[in-house]
Design a protein around this motif. Structure first.
Motif, PDB file in Angstrom:
ATOM      1  N   GLY A 144       0.848  -1.324   0.141  1.00  0.00           N
ATOM      2  CA  GLY A 144       0.078   0.014   0.438  1.00  0.00           C
ATOM      3  C   GLY A 144       0.747   1.265  -0.172  1.00  0.00           C
ATOM      4  N   ALA A 145       2.028   1.121  -0.340  1.00  0.00           N
ATOM      5  CA  ALA A 145       2.767   2.447  -0.262  1.00  0.00           C
ATOM      6  C   ALA A 145       2.649   3.169  -1.630  1.00  0.00           C
ATOM      7  N   LYS A 146       2.548   4.378  -1.152  1.00  0.00           N
ATOM      8  CA  LYS A 146       1.762   5.499  -2.198  1.00  0.00           C
ATOM      9  C   LYS A 146       3.038   6.099  -3.308  1.00  0.00           C
ATOM     10  N   ASN A 147       3.923   6.559  -2.651  1.00  0.00           N
ATOM     11  CA  ASN A 147       4.981   7.147  -3.522  1.00  0.00           C
ATOM     12  C   ASN A 147       6.226   7.066  -2.762  1.00  0.00           C
ATOM     13  N   PRO A 148       7.016   5.712  -2.741  1.00  0.00           N
ATOM     14  CA  PRO A 148       8.095   5.622  -1.853  1.00  0.00           C
ATOM     15  C   PRO A 148       9.269   5.967  -2.828  1.00  0.00           C
ATOM     16  N   VAL A 149      10.405   6.049  -1.953  1.00  0.00           N
ATOM     17  CA  VAL A 149      12.073   5.844  -2.375  1.00  0.00           C
ATOM     18  C   VAL A 149      11.937   4.306  -2.449  1.00  0.00           C
ATOM     19  N   VAL A 150      12.259   3.676  -3.679  1.00  0.00           N
ATOM     20  CA  VAL A 150      12.332   2.194  -3.647  1.00  0.00           C
ATOM     21  C   VAL A 150      13.956   1.586  -3.532  1.00  0.00           C
ATOM     22  N   LEU A 151      14.186   0.856  -2.701  1.00  0.00           N
ATOM     23  CA  LEU A 151      15.331   0.256  -2.780  1.00  0.00           C
ATOM     24  C   LEU A 151      15.105  -1.256  -3.337  1.00  0.00           C
ATOM     25  N   TYR A 152      15.888  -1.544  -4.476  1.00  0.00           N
ATOM     26  CA  TYR A 152      15.628  -2.597  -5.235  1.00  0.00           C
ATOM     27  C   TYR A 152      16.892  -3.303  -4.934  1.00  0.00           C
ATOM     28  N   VAL A 153      16.860  -4.331  -4.086  1.00  0.00           N
ATOM     29  CA  VAL A 153      18.093  -5.296  -4.103  1.00  0.00           C
ATOM     30  C   VAL A 153      17.983  -6.654  -4.339  1.00  0.00           C
ATOM     31  N   SER A 154      18.724  -7.270  -5.227  1.00  0.00           N
ATOM     32  CA  SER A 154      18.511  -8.765  -5.588  1.00  0.00           C
ATOM     33  C   SER A 154      19.995  -9.248  -6.112  1.00  0.00           C
ATOM     34  N   GLY A 155      19.959 -10.329  -6.739  1.00  0.00           N
ATOM     35  CA  GLY A 155      21.031 -11.195  -6.924  1.00  0.00           C
ATOM     36  C   GLY A 155      21.694 -10.467  -8.313  1.00  0.00           C
ATOM     37  N   GLY A 156      20.837  -9.640  -8.963  1.00  0.00           N
ATOM     38  CA  GLY A 156      21.573  -9.086 -10.435  1.00  0.00           C
ATOM     39  C   GLY A 156      21.455  -7.395 -10.214  1.00  0.00           C
ATOM     40  N   GLU A 276      22.503   4.582   3.584  1.00  0.00           N
ATOM     41  CA  GLU A 276      22.748   5.858   3.329  1.00  0.00           C
ATOM     42  C   GLU A 276      22.292   6.496   2.177  1.00  0.00           C
ATOM     43  N   ILE A 277      22.522   5.612   1.058  1.00  0.00           N
ATOM     44  CA  ILE A 277      22.240   6.330  -0.299  1.00  0.00           C
ATOM     45  C   ILE A 277      20.750   6.334  -0.419  1.00  0.00           C
ATOM     46  N   THR A 278      19.926   5.478   0.235  1.00  0.00           N
ATOM     47  CA  THR A 278      18.317   5.525   0.227  1.00  0.00           C
ATOM     48  C   THR A 278      18.096   6.793   0.899  1.00  0.00           C
ATOM     49  N   GLU A 279      18.706   7.164   2.134  1.00  0.00           N
ATOM     50  CA  GLU A 279      18.247   8.307   2.843  1.00  0.00           C
ATOM     51  C   GLU A 279      18.604   9.537   2.025  1.00  0.00           C
ATOM     52  N   ARG A 280      19.573   9.753   1.340  1.00  0.00           N
ATOM     53  CA  ARG A 280      19.879  10.854   0.418  1.00  0.00           C
ATOM     54  C   ARG A 280      18.848  10.940  -0.527  1.00  0.00           C
ATOM     55  N   ALA A 281      18.281   9.859  -1.150  1.00  0.00           N
ATOM     56  CA  ALA A 281      17.151   9.875  -2.115  1.00  0.00           C
ATOM     57  C   ALA A 281      15.981  10.483  -1.431  1.00  0.00           C
ATOM     58  N   MET A 282      15.760   9.983  -0.275  1.00  0.00           N
ATOM     59  CA  MET A 282      14.560  10.662   0.493  1.00  0.00           C
ATOM     60  C   MET A 282      14.361  11.935   0.677  1.00  0.00           C
ATOM     61  N   ALA A 283      15.772  12.411   1.057  1.00  0.00           N
ATOM     62  CA  ALA A 283      15.898  13.873   1.538  1.00  0.00           C
ATOM     63  C   ALA A 283      15.909  14.655   0.190  1.00  0.00           C
ATOM     64  N   HIS A 284      16.137  14.136  -0.856  1.00  0.00           N
ATOM     65  CA  HIS A 284      16.195  14.863  -2.355  1.00  0.00           C
ATOM     66  C   HIS A 284      14.692  15.061  -2.776  1.00  0.00           C
ATOM     67  N   ILE A 285      13.913  13.945  -2.624  1.00  0.00           N
ATOM     68  CA  ILE A 285      12.584  14.131  -3.273  1.00  0.00           C
ATOM     69  C   ILE A 285      11.620  14.333  -1.997  1.00  0.00           C
ATOM     70  N   GLY A 286      11.995  14.606  -0.827  1.00  0.00           N
ATOM     71  CA  GLY A 286      10.886  14.793   0.105  1.00  0.00           C
ATOM     72  C   GLY A 286       9.974  13.656   0.515  1.00  0.00           C
ATOM     73  N   SER A 287      10.492  12.389   0.340  1.00  0.00           N
ATOM     74  CA  SER A 287       9.626  11.399   0.761  1.00  0.00           C
ATOM     75  C   SER A 287       9.899  10.876   2.027  1.00  0.00           C
ATOM     76  N   THR A 288       8.781  10.296   2.675  1.00  0.00           N
ATOM     77  CA  THR A 288       8.742   9.576   3.980  1.00  0.00           C
ATOM     78  C   THR A 288       8.534   8.142   4.014  1.00  0.00           C
ATOM     79  N   GLU A 289       8.628   7.748   2.849  1.00  0.00           N
ATOM     80  CA  GLU A 289       8.443   6.141   2.599  1.00  0.00           C
ATOM     81  C   GLU A 289       9.557   5.628   2.015  1.00  0.00           C
ATOM     82  N   VAL A 290       9.917   4.366   2.361  1.00  0.00           N
ATOM     83  CA  VAL A 290      10.802   3.638   1.714  1.00  0.00           C
ATOM     84  C   VAL A 290      10.286   2.053   1.651  1.00  0.00           C
ATOM     85  N   LEU A 291      10.351   1.683   0.454  1.00  0.00           N
ATOM     86  CA  LEU A 291       9.794   0.301  -0.255  1.00  0.00           C
ATOM     87  C   LEU A 291      11.038  -0.524  -0.632  1.00  0.00           C
TER      88      LEU A 291
END
Length: 368
Positions: A144-156, A276-291
Motif C-alpha cells: 500500500g505504499a503510495k509514492n516511496p523511494v524504492v530500494l531494489y536489492v537482488s542477485g542481479g 545511506e544512499i536511500t536516505e539521500r534519495a528520501m531527502a532529495h525528493i522529500g519522501s517519508t516512505e521506503v519500499l
C-alpha cells in the motif's frame, strides 16, 4: 500568490469486468507462475503464486544452461499447479505476461518460449514485462505504499529508485556487482548451503557473529561499489586467525575470526551503505516512505536498519515477505496486467528477451 498544484488524474481506469493475467518469471534460478485478478472496483487479488527453485550443491553457483534446462523441465508442472490453485483455465485468461528482462540469457529465452507457445495455443495476447518494474508494482500493491523511494536489492540488481513523470528514475546503483551477488559469492567461499538460498543462510550465520571487522565502505555519491568489499572479506578467510569451524583451537586461542563474524561484518557494512544512499534519495525528493523489494529485501536486518533511519526521519519502511520479495510469477502478472489495461501488448514478432533492460527504460503509463 502561487497557484495551487493540481494533481493529474490517474490514467488507469477500473476495468468493466474482472480481468485475469498469468505471469511467468524465470530470469534467474527460479521458475514462477502466478495468476492475478483485477476487479471492477479497482481491487487486486492474488489467486495463485507457485515457483520452483534450481538449487546447486554448496560452493557452486548456477550456470545459465543448466538453469534453462531446469525451467523447461518444471514449466508445465508449475503452470499446471498455478492454474489449478487459482481455479481457472487458460481460456479464462485475458493475457499472458512474461519476463522480457533483465536477467540471464538462457533462462529468459526458456520463459519467453513457454509464453509464446501458450499465446499461440490459446490465442491470448502477450505482454513483455521488465523484471525490476514487476518487483516495484507488486511491492506497491501488497504494502500500500503510495509514492516511496524504492530500494531494489537482488542477485542481479542494486538500485535506488523514485517515480517521476511516468518513469521509475534511478537515483543510485551499484557500479559493479549487485548486493545479492556479493552475498551469494561469499556464501560459496565459506561453503554455505544454497538451500533455501545463500543469502538467507548468510543472514542466519550473521546472527551469531560477535566481531565487526573493518571493511571498505565505498559509497560514491548516490552509487555504491561492492566488488572491493567482497575481495576484502574473502581475504579474511586466508588470515591465520580464521577458524572455519568457528571455534578456538585451545583456551588461549582467543583472537579468532569465525564465518559468523565475517557474515555479520559483511551485512553490517553493505547494508549501512544502502541505508545511506536511500536516505539521500528520501531527502532529495522529500519522501517519508521506503519500499524494499527484491530477494535481498527479505533480510530482516536490512529491514531493521532501514526502519531505524526512516523512523528518525518521521517515515516508515514497507517490505514484503519471501512470497513476494523473491522472484515470482505474480509480480510479472501484476505489472503486465497494468500494462495490458493501458492497451499495451507485445506482438509475437517482438516477443524477445534481453539481458539488459533498465528500469528507467519503461514507460509507466498507468501512473499519473
Amino acid at each position: 500568490m502561487p497557484a495551487s498544484i493540481r494533481r493529474k488524474p490517474c490514467p488507469l481506469k477500473n476495468p468493466g469486468k474482472a480481468v485475469l493475467a498469468l505471469g511467468l518469471e524465470g530470469s534467474a534460478n527460479k521458475f514462477g507462475a502466478g495468476v492475478i485478478q483485477h476487479a471492477p472496483n479497482g481491487s487486486s487479488t492474488v489467486l495463485s503464486n507457485v515457483r520452483h527453485t534450481y538449487i546447486t550443491p554448496p560452493g557452486e553457483g548456477f550456470q545459465p544452461r543448466d538453469t534453462a534446462l531446469h525451467h523447461r523441465e518444471w514449466a508445465l508442472k508449475v503452470i499446471t499447479e498455478c492454474l489449478s490453485t487459482a481455479g481457472v483455465s487458460m481460456s479464462d485468461l485475458d493475457c499472458i505476461c512474461y519476463t522480457k528482462g533483465p536477467g540471464m540469457g538462457a533462462p529468459l529465452q526458456s520463459v519467453a518460449l513457454v509464453a509464446r507457445t501458450l499465446s499461440l495455443l490459446f490465442d491470448k495476447p502477450l505482454v513483455g514485462v521488465n523484471h525490476c518494474v514487476g518487483h516495484i508494482e507488486m511491492g506497491r500493491e501488497i504494502t500500500g505504499a503510495k509514492n516511496p523511494v524504492v530500494l531494489y536489492v537482488s542477485g542481479g540488481n542494486t538500485q535506488v529508485i523514485a517515480y517521476s513523470r511516468q518513469c521509475y528514475r534511478i537515483f543510485g546503483e551499484t557500479l559493479d556487482i549487485a548486493v545479492g551477488n556479493c552475498l551469494d559469492r561469499f556464501a560459496r567461499v565459506i561453503n554455505l548451503s544454497n538451500s533455501p538460498s545463500p543469502g538467507y543462510n548468510i543472514e542466519q550465520e550473521a546472527k551469531r557473529g560477535k566481531r565487526l571487522l573493518p571493511l571498505p565502505y565505498t559509497t560514491k555519491g548516490m552509487d555504491v561499489s561492492l566488488s572491493g568489499i567482497l575481495t576484502s572479506i574473502e581475504a579474511f578467510t586466508q588470515d591465520k586467525r580464521f577458524r572455519p569451524e568457528g571455534t578456538p583451537k585451545s583456551p588461549e586461542d582467543q583472537d579468532i575470526v569465525t564465518p559468523a563474524d565475517l557474515c555479520f561484518s559483511l551485512q553490517e557494512t553493505v547494508f549501512a551503505m544502502l541505508v545511506e544512499i536511500t536516505e539521500r534519495a528520501m531527502a532529495h525528493i522529500g519522501s517519508t516512505e521506503v519500499l524494499i523489494v527484491g530477494g535481498v529485501g527479505c533480510n530482516e536486518r536490512l529491514q531493521e536498519m532501514m526502519g531505524i533511519m526512516a523512523h528518525e526521519r518521521g517515515g516508515q519502511v514497507f517490505a514484503t515477505d519471501e512470497r513476494f520479495c523473491i522472484d515470482n510469477g505474480i509480480m510479472i502478472a501484476q505489472a503486465g496486467l497494468l500494462s495490458f489495461r493501458m492497451g499495451q501488448e507485445t506482438p509475437m514478432g517482438k516477443s524477445t528477451c534481453t539481458q539488459r533492460f533498465r528500469t528507467d527504460q519503461v514507460h509507466i503509463s498507468w501512473r499519473a
